[in-house]
Write a protein that holds these residues in place. Structure first.
Motif, short mmCIF file in Angstrom:
data_model
loop_
_atom_site.label_atom_id
_atom_site.label_comp_id
_atom_site.label_asym_id
_atom_site.label_seq_id
_atom_site.Cartn_x
_atom_site.Cartn_y
_atom_site.Cartn_z
N TRP A 482 0.81 -1.22 0.00
CA TRP A 482 0.00 0.00 0.00
C TRP A 482 0.85 1.27 0.00
N ARG A 617 -13.07 12.26 -10.23
CA ARG A 617 -12.43 11.14 -9.55
C ARG A 617 -10.93 11.21 -9.80
N PRO A 620 -6.33 6.06 -8.03
CA PRO A 620 -5.48 5.57 -6.93
C PRO A 620 -4.01 5.84 -7.25
N CYS A 641 -19.65 11.63 3.27
CA CYS A 641 -18.95 10.45 2.77
C CYS A 641 -19.94 9.46 2.17
N HIS A 646 -15.59 11.52 -0.79
CA HIS A 646 -14.71 10.89 0.21
C HIS A 646 -13.31 10.65 -0.34
N ARG A 648 -10.18 7.62 0.10
CA ARG A 648 -9.76 6.32 0.62
C ARG A 648 -8.25 6.30 0.69
N GLU A 652 -7.96 1.32 4.47
CA GLU A 652 -8.86 1.91 5.47
C GLU A 652 -10.22 2.22 4.83
N GLU A 653 -11.23 2.31 5.68
CA GLU A 653 -12.55 2.71 5.21
C GLU A 653 -12.49 4.15 4.68
N PRO A 654 -13.21 4.45 3.61
CA PRO A 654 -13.21 5.82 3.08
C PRO A 654 -13.71 6.81 4.14
N ARG A 655 -13.16 8.02 4.10
CA ARG A 655 -13.56 9.07 5.03
C ARG A 655 -13.96 10.32 4.26
N HIS A 671 -3.91 6.24 -2.29
CA HIS A 671 -5.15 6.93 -1.94
C HIS A 671 -5.86 7.38 -3.22
N GLU A 672 -7.16 7.53 -3.12
CA GLU A 672 -7.96 8.02 -4.24
C GLU A 672 -9.09 8.89 -3.69
#
Length: 736
Positions: A482, A617, A620, A641, A646, A648, A652-655, A671-672
């Motif tokens: 990651w 968008r 990633p 979110c 949001h 990501r 991890e869960e998207p925030r 991240h995206e």
């Protein structure tokens, strides 16, 4: 290839007479190997090799096979020497005919003839271990100075000449035999691949000119006259009949000349190596690159712009000539004349020079030559970089169509930018993969290959990226699939998200949120009310991310929608035309956010207002270094979110964002960002706006140092990575 006789005309087996170079005129360590004569050159490490090489001593030393009483290096003749001689062009000096050339010069200039040996080193063998002597004649001035005018290959700027102790026997004039013709044709192909024998001059009779000379007879006509042949009229079947005048001419019925396919295979490719520019045709030039790029050892390689390259060649200098000559040497399978490391260093310098001049196609050809000579990981990687650069240049150039070159320049055509980029990016990916196949620990190849896949999103690209990252982790490039930054400091602790309360920078931004928001809204209001006809209003507008110098890569991250920015601190400087619009925000940043402005001044990050429209968008991707973190102060967040706005980070869960609050994360992790577009019956939600500030990682030891990258790399080079706590992660390839 036609073989020249002693006068420069076409030699004919069984007819032409001269002092021919033959097998007996070579001295080697063992049996004469014709292939071993390909890689001959001036002895390396001269003059030390003269006293330090046992192999050379055993050849021309006092007790050697051809002991020499005098040895000297003969370079090209000087202007002063040439001034003492008749015009060289009038002497018809011919390659591979040093015997006849020396005697011609003696006859016309009164010089002495030195009958000795030219000594070469086999460049395909270790330095100082293998030499070849070739019987060779040259001339001397009355005072004893040597001069050699026999034409040489361009690579032989110097010759090592050895005059023997005992007087050499004179070479005898003989008729060219088939065996000697085969030897000489191979030597001519190796040394002078583009040589063409002199053709007889043809002068047409002018009308009314009784004294005009008749056209010269062909070689075959001359032979027939000498043999007593008299031609008669053809009969109805077209067969030639002849009469004899007492001489048997049947020996000429089966003449085999040096063009006979049985002796020397015909070469469809002419190598214009060492020729003056005016002697090189466009067809020959194009054929060289066509043959080079069709080498089966290469992955698919898009054609260069031959029109542009030809223009640079015709009106360029030594570098352009060297590029063509090196390509010819590869095609002719000539050995490299320099030490491999030295050759690669010089080639890399030329490649970078051309790249800096935006002449990527010529730089690519240097890279191709390097691959075919020394196919190492760096050579494949450099080709991939150049292909990606051409792809990005076109992608962000703003045009809808672009010229797609072809190996047949006439077939070049205009194509959509997407087609061009797809072709070049796929080719770049192939070269990066080849680099990794050659060296699985090639960090830059992983970085660029993954980056290319992320920007272009070919089929199954995401799984491919993670498979590559896992392989890189196995080889110690990164700790986890990651976190894949190009600049990686293994000693820094890492996690995807951080608590904003842990950093003075984020606390200061939250405390001054209302001031910052008010200035941004005032700026947008000013833009909205600006009149197109009002030239006095100099307010700078929003810029598209990727258009700013130094941010080209960021522009490739946008998959859809619109990503704009208001740059405050970027590219190692304060952007005054924008900071003047945000005086309070600038004061807050300079007073309370030194880790952000300091990083920006060192070229490690930016401070910008980042603006996304609905439907945007960002692909990633990973940030450039783990020596920094990223803070987003949410200025305007139209959606939650759950509603599709949001970020990501890693697994991890998207925030989402909360207006007035900071979101801090490590952007060296994948991240995206997603900001879903409005539905059909939904009112326009407005833009998502954050103040984005990259800032120094709190544990990084070279903050605000302009040489932070180099110093951190040097420090980590002396650290035993196995002692670091993250090493256990590195040993777990499947770590998410």
């Amino acid at each position: 290839m036609a073989l020249p006789d002693a006068t420069g005309g076409v030699a004919i087996v069984g007819v032409s007479e001269a002092c021919w170079l033959c097998r007996e005129d070579f001295v080697t360590d063992g049996d004469l190997d014709i292939d071993g004569l390909k890689g001959l050159g001036f002895p390396r490490d001269w003059p030390q090799v003269y006293t330090g090489s046992d192999a050379l001593k055993s050849m021309i030393g006092k007790r050697g096979r051809i002991p020499a009483k005098r040895v000297a290096v003969a370079g090209p003749p000087t202007p002063e020497q040439l001034s003492k001689l008749p015009p060289v062009s009038d002497l018809h000096l011919v390659p591979l005919h040093s015997f006849g050339n020396a005697e011609t010069l003696a006859k016309h200039a009164g010089l002495g003839v030195v009958k000795g040996w030219a000594v070469f080193e086999r460049l395909d063998k270790p330095t100082g271990t293998a030499f070849v002597a070739e019987r060779y004649w040259w001339n001397s001035f009355p005072e004893g100075t040597w001069i050699d005018l026999t034409p040489r290959p361009q690579s032989w700027q110097q010759l090592l000449l050895a005059e023997p102790v005992s007087l050499e026997e004179s070479k005898k004039t003989t008729v060219l035999s088939k065996e000697v013709s085969q030897l000489l044709c191979q030597l001519l192909t190796q040394r002078f691949p583009s040589y063409v024998p002199r053709q007889p001059e043809v002068k047409e009779r002018k009308a009314g000119d009784a004294k005009a000379k008749p056209m010269p007879e062909s070689t075959s006509d001359t032979i027939k006259k000498q043999s007593g042949y008299v031609a008669s009229e053809r009969d109805k079947r077209g067969e030639r009949k002849a009469q004899k005048s007492g001489v048997d001419y049947s020996k000429f019925d089966n003449i085999e000349d040096s063009d006979d396919e049985k002796l020397v295979p015909k070469q469809a490719l002419t190598l214009p190596m060492g020729l003056p520019r005016e002697a090189v045709s466009r067809q020959d030039y194009d054929n060289v690159w066509r043959a080079l790029l069709q080498d089966k050892r290469l992955p698919f390689t898009p054609a260069p712009d031959l029109d542009q390259m030809w223009g640079y060649y015709k009106y360029g200098g030594m570098d352009e000539q060297a590029l063509l000559d090196q390509a010819c040497e590869v095609l002719g399978k000539f050995p490299c004349r320099l030490d491999p490391a030295d050759w690669k260093a010089k080639t890399y310098t030329l490649t970078k020079k051309l790249e800096m001049e935006s002449r990527e196609d010529e730089a690519r050809m240097w890279s191709i030559i390097c691959i075919l000579r020394f196919p190492d990981a760096d050579a494949y990687y450099n080709q991939g970089v150049l292909l990606n650069k051409l792809c990005d240049k076109v992608k962000f150039g703003g045009a809808l169509q672009v010229k797609l070159p072809a190996l047949d320049a006439a077939q070049a055509k205009m194509v959509p930018v997407e087609q061009y980029c797809s072709l070049f990016s796929r080719a770049g990916v192939s070269y990066y993969r080849k680099s990794l196949k050659t060296d699985p620990k090639q960090r830059p190849a992983y970085i660029n290959l993954i980056g290319s896949l992320e920007r272009n999103e070919p089929a199954n690209w995401y799984n491919d990226v993670h498979d590559l990252a896992i392989t890189a982790v196995k080889h110690g490039i990164w700790y986890t699939k990651w976190q894949r930054p190009p600049h990686f400091v293994p000693s820094l602790p890492a996690k995807p998200f951080h608590d904003s309360k842990d950093f003075p920078l984020s606390r200061a931004l939250e405390e001054n949120y209302s001031i910052i928001k008010a200035e941004f809204e005032a700026y947008m209001e000013k833009l909205a009310n600006r009149k197109d006809w009002d030239d006095s209003d100099k307010t700078p507008g929003l810029g598209d991310v990727g258009n700013r110098p130094g941010a080209l890569h960021d522009g490739g991250l946008k998959k859809s929608g619109k990503w704009q920015e208001v740059p405050l601190f970027t590219n190692c400087t304060k952007q005054h035309e924008y900071t003047e619009q945000f005086p309070e925000t600038t004061r807050i940043l300079q007073t309370h956010c030194a880790d952000a402005t300091g990083l920006a001044f060192c070229g490690g990050g930016d401070v910008i207002f980042s603006v996304l429209t609905p439907g945007t968008r960002l692909r990633p991707h990973c940030g450039p270094s783990n020596a920094r973190l990223t803070c987003h102060l949410a200025i305007k967040v139209p959606r939650s979110c759950q509603q599709g706005c949001h970020i990501r980070v890693a697994a991890e869960e998207p925030r989402g964002w909360e207006e007035g609050r900071c979101l801090v994360f490590d952007d060296s992790f994948e991240h995206e960002v997603v900001f879903a577009e409005a539905k059909g019956d939904e009112p326009y939600p407005g833009n998502r706006v954050v103040l984005l500030a990259n800032f120094w990682h709190p544990d990084f030891g070279f903050k605000n140092d302009p040489e932070w990258r180099q110093k951190s790399d040097a420090m980590m080079a002396s650290v035993d990575v196995e002692t670091l706590p993250q090493t256990s992660i590195m040993k777990t390839p499947a770590q998410p």
